[in-house]
Motif scaffolding. Structure first.
Motif, short mmCIF file in Angstrom:
data_model
loop_
_atom_site.label_atom_id
_atom_site.label_comp_id
_atom_site.label_asym_id
_atom_site.label_seq_id
_atom_site.Cartn_x
_atom_site.Cartn_y
_atom_site.Cartn_z
N ILE A 477 0.84 -1.20 0.00
CA ILE A 477 0.00 0.00 0.00
C ILE A 477 0.87 1.25 0.00
O ILE A 477 0.56 2.24 -0.68
CB ILE A 477 -0.95 -0.01 1.21
CG1 ILE A 477 -2.05 -1.06 0.99
CG2 ILE A 477 -1.57 1.37 1.43
CD1 ILE A 477 -3.08 -1.12 2.10
N GLU A 478 1.99 1.21 0.71
CA GLU A 478 2.89 2.37 0.77
C GLU A 478 3.43 2.70 -0.61
O GLU A 478 3.52 3.87 -0.99
CB GLU A 478 4.03 2.09 1.74
CG GLU A 478 3.64 1.99 3.20
CD GLU A 478 2.91 0.70 3.53
OE1 GLU A 478 2.18 0.69 4.54
OE2 GLU A 478 3.07 -0.30 2.77
N GLU A 479 3.79 1.69 -1.37
CA GLU A 479 4.29 1.92 -2.72
C GLU A 479 3.19 2.45 -3.62
O GLU A 479 3.39 3.39 -4.39
CB GLU A 479 4.85 0.62 -3.30
CG GLU A 479 5.46 0.78 -4.69
CD GLU A 479 6.03 -0.52 -5.23
OE1 GLU A 479 6.78 -0.45 -6.25
OE2 GLU A 479 5.75 -1.59 -4.68
N ALA A 480 2.00 1.88 -3.51
CA ALA A 480 0.89 2.29 -4.37
C ALA A 480 0.45 3.71 -4.09
O ALA A 480 -0.05 4.42 -4.98
CB ALA A 480 -0.28 1.33 -4.21
N GLN A 481 0.62 4.17 -2.83
CA GLN A 481 0.24 5.54 -2.49
C GLN A 481 1.08 6.56 -3.26
O GLN A 481 0.61 7.68 -3.52
CB GLN A 481 0.39 5.74 -0.99
CG GLN A 481 -0.71 5.07 -0.17
CD GLN A 481 -0.45 5.12 1.32
OE1 GLN A 481 0.69 5.29 1.77
NE2 GLN A 481 -1.51 4.98 2.12
N LYS A 482 2.28 6.19 -3.64
CA LYS A 482 3.14 7.09 -4.40
C LYS A 482 2.67 7.25 -5.85
O LYS A 482 3.16 8.12 -6.56
CB LYS A 482 4.58 6.57 -4.39
CG LYS A 482 5.18 6.45 -2.99
CD LYS A 482 6.57 5.81 -3.05
CE LYS A 482 7.15 5.62 -1.65
NZ LYS A 482 8.48 4.94 -1.70
N TRP A 483 1.75 6.38 -6.26
CA TRP A 483 1.28 6.40 -7.65
C TRP A 483 -0.06 7.12 -7.80
O TRP A 483 -0.78 6.90 -8.78
CB TRP A 483 1.12 4.95 -8.15
CG TRP A 483 2.40 4.15 -8.11
CD1 TRP A 483 3.68 4.63 -8.16
CD2 TRP A 483 2.51 2.73 -8.03
NE1 TRP A 483 4.58 3.60 -8.12
CE2 TRP A 483 3.89 2.42 -8.03
CE3 TRP A 483 1.59 1.68 -7.96
CZ2 TRP A 483 4.37 1.11 -7.97
CZ3 TRP A 483 2.05 0.37 -7.90
CH2 TRP A 483 3.42 0.10 -7.90
#
Length: 499
Positions: A477-483
């Motif tokens: 989720i942390e990575e996807a929030q950057k997108w």
């Protein structure tokens, strides 16, 4: 021969290319509003029906019914039950090319090709040459390609510059060719109809040997994996049933865009020999094709070869399968497929999708499955066709993760796009074909998909999926929030009409 070509409408005119993109976006947004947006899966209003963007009838059922099997649900929503041999699945371009060349050489009655993207290049020239040679023998060869074939997204410096459009390749030959829904400035008034594209990839020989799946007949599909090639899949079957089911649609599409009419009898199976026809009597794939489809190495970065096609003797015996042939304005096979996969699942759903950009309607299917305790797994591709498409796909990952789905990103051994389109339910039902998991494939594109429930095919697909998983990583989720930034949102918005 024409090199480094662009569409006659778009060639060398950046302003018009930009203007067309903006108009396409506005037309898509307007169509989505007219259709009730992405938030509904039901039929559209009279205005939407009048422009022919969707079928005027809604799905026969809204979802799973304890009294109805998934097969019955598919059949009630336009899928054709067919009898076929156990399919051969080509997981490499070289395997498919070898089989296709062998089948073309044996053609006696007709060859019909319908592809989304097409060009002759150093990697697939033999196929185009074989079609020209077969037509010269007197066997009718029909080649229908979507007009978006003229637009190239990028060019790898390792490629030979001679990349030629079918209209140039077949000029002066006996091959009959046509463009689906041509893109021309003088046709701009046809928006939003110009948004409708034919995304099917089909080769039908003598009305009985049929290839369908994700492979186009262009450079992306046939280039080596370390030269921006595609990892993909193509289903090969012997089935007069499928030929009879497909022929009317192919003939109608051809006659809509060609000045040279095609009679149904020209491409349909010659005779009906009972339920399912004479499966197994038609030519099987060449030994070279079958061997190449099994023994090649997935880890190779210099070839397309990938293992795990069905065995060479898979043409022995017959199985039931289901054919979904979506034609915009007539059927809604792809929405029905995804609804069946999510609503009938009891344990898990697997999707392998390069261009997964789920709409609100599809997200509702995902959420309902997750709420029932179904594990939903989606595999995306690390290497996209462009930075903009990469951002567009990544933008939609966060809502999936927040809903509880598992998202993975596959990294090829080269820099290849995982273009393969797979949907699998409980390892009991598997769907292979051309549709993406997005708005375009559900509402704006003609698509084709085969659904199988036989043990051997599911085993082959499951084994291949296991190999893909070895090169895939989970997304947090942390990575996807950057997108979720503005540039990602704009890329997503602009990709709706073309994703």
């Amino acid at each position: 021969m024409q090199k480094n070509y662009y569409s006659p409408m778009l060639r060398g005119m950046p302003f018009y290319r930009f203007a067309f993109g903006v108009l396409a976006l506005l037309a898509t947004i307007s169509a989505m509003v007219i259709l009730g947006g992405c938030a509904t899966s039901q039929g559209a209003g009279s205005l939407a029906n009048s422009i022919g963007l969707v079928n005027s009838v809604s799905l026969a059922n809204s979802g799973a019914d304890s009294t109805q099997s998934i097969e019955a649900f598919l059949e009630s929503n336009g899928f054709s039950r067919i009898q076929t041999n156990e399919p051969i699945i080509h997981y490499s371009a070289e395997s498919w090319k070898a089989s296709l060349l062998n089948t073309i050489a044996q053609a006696k009655k007709s060859v019909f090709v319908l592809v989304f993207l097409a060009n002759r290049n150093e990697f697939n020239a033999e196929i185009y040459d074989a079609l020209i040679a077969k037509a010269a023998e007197g066997v009718p060869v029909y080649f229908l390609f979507d007009a978006t074939s003229y637009e190239r997204i990028f060019h790898n410096p390792k490629w030979n510059d001679e990349i030629v459009a079918p209209s140039e390749v077949f000029r002066g030959t006996k091959v009959k060719w046509a463009e689906f829904n041509p893109l021309r400035l003088e046709r701009i008034a046809a928006l939003p109809w110009l948004l409708v594209r034919d995304h099917r990839k089909i080769v039908m020989v003598d009305g009985e040997t049929i290839y369908a799946g994700g492979y186009n007949l262009n450079i992306y599909s046939f280039a080596p994996l370390d030269q921006n090639g595609n990892e993909d899949a193509m289903v090969e079957i012997q089935s007069p049933d499928a030929g009879r089911a497909l022929a009317p649609s192919l003939a109608e599409t051809w006659n809509q865009f060609s000045v040279e009419s095609l009679n149904l009898e020209d491409i349909a199976p010659a005779v009906a020999t009972g339920a399912g026809g004479s499966i197994g009597a038609t030519a099987a794939a060449s030994p070279e094709a079958s061997a190449g489809s099994q023994t090649a190495s997935m880890d190779s970065t210099t070839s397309q070869d990938t293992p795990l096609a069905c065995p060479p003797n898979a043409n022995k015996g017959a199985v039931n399968a289901w054919l979904g042939n979506q034609v915009i304005g007539e059927t809604r096979s792809i929405e029905a497929l995804y609804r069946a996969i999510f609503d009938y699942a009891q344990e898990e759903v697997w999707l392998v999708q390069a261009f997964a950009m789920p709409t609100e309607t599809i997200m509702q299917m995902v959420k309902q499955a997750l709420q029932r305790g179904i594990q939903v797994n989606i595999m995306l591709s690390d290497d996209q066709i462009s930075p903009a498409m990469d951002k567009a796909v990544h933008y939609t990952v966060l809502p999936l993760l927040e809903a509880g789905a598992h998202v993975f990103i596959y990294k090829s051994a080269g820099n290849a796009l995982l273009h393969y389109k797979l949907a699998m339910m409980d390892r009991k039902i598997v769907a292979l074909g051309s549709p993406n998991f997005n708005y375009r494939s559900v509402r704006l594109s003609n698509e084709i998909v085969f659904v199988f429930d036989n043990e051997r095919t599911i085993g082959v697909v499951s084994q291949n999926l296991s190999e893909l998983q070895k090169r895939a990583r989970p997304v947090s989720i942390e990575e996807a929030q950057k997108w979720r930034g503005f540039s990602y949102f704009m890329s997503y918005l602009l990709s709706v009409p073309g994703g």
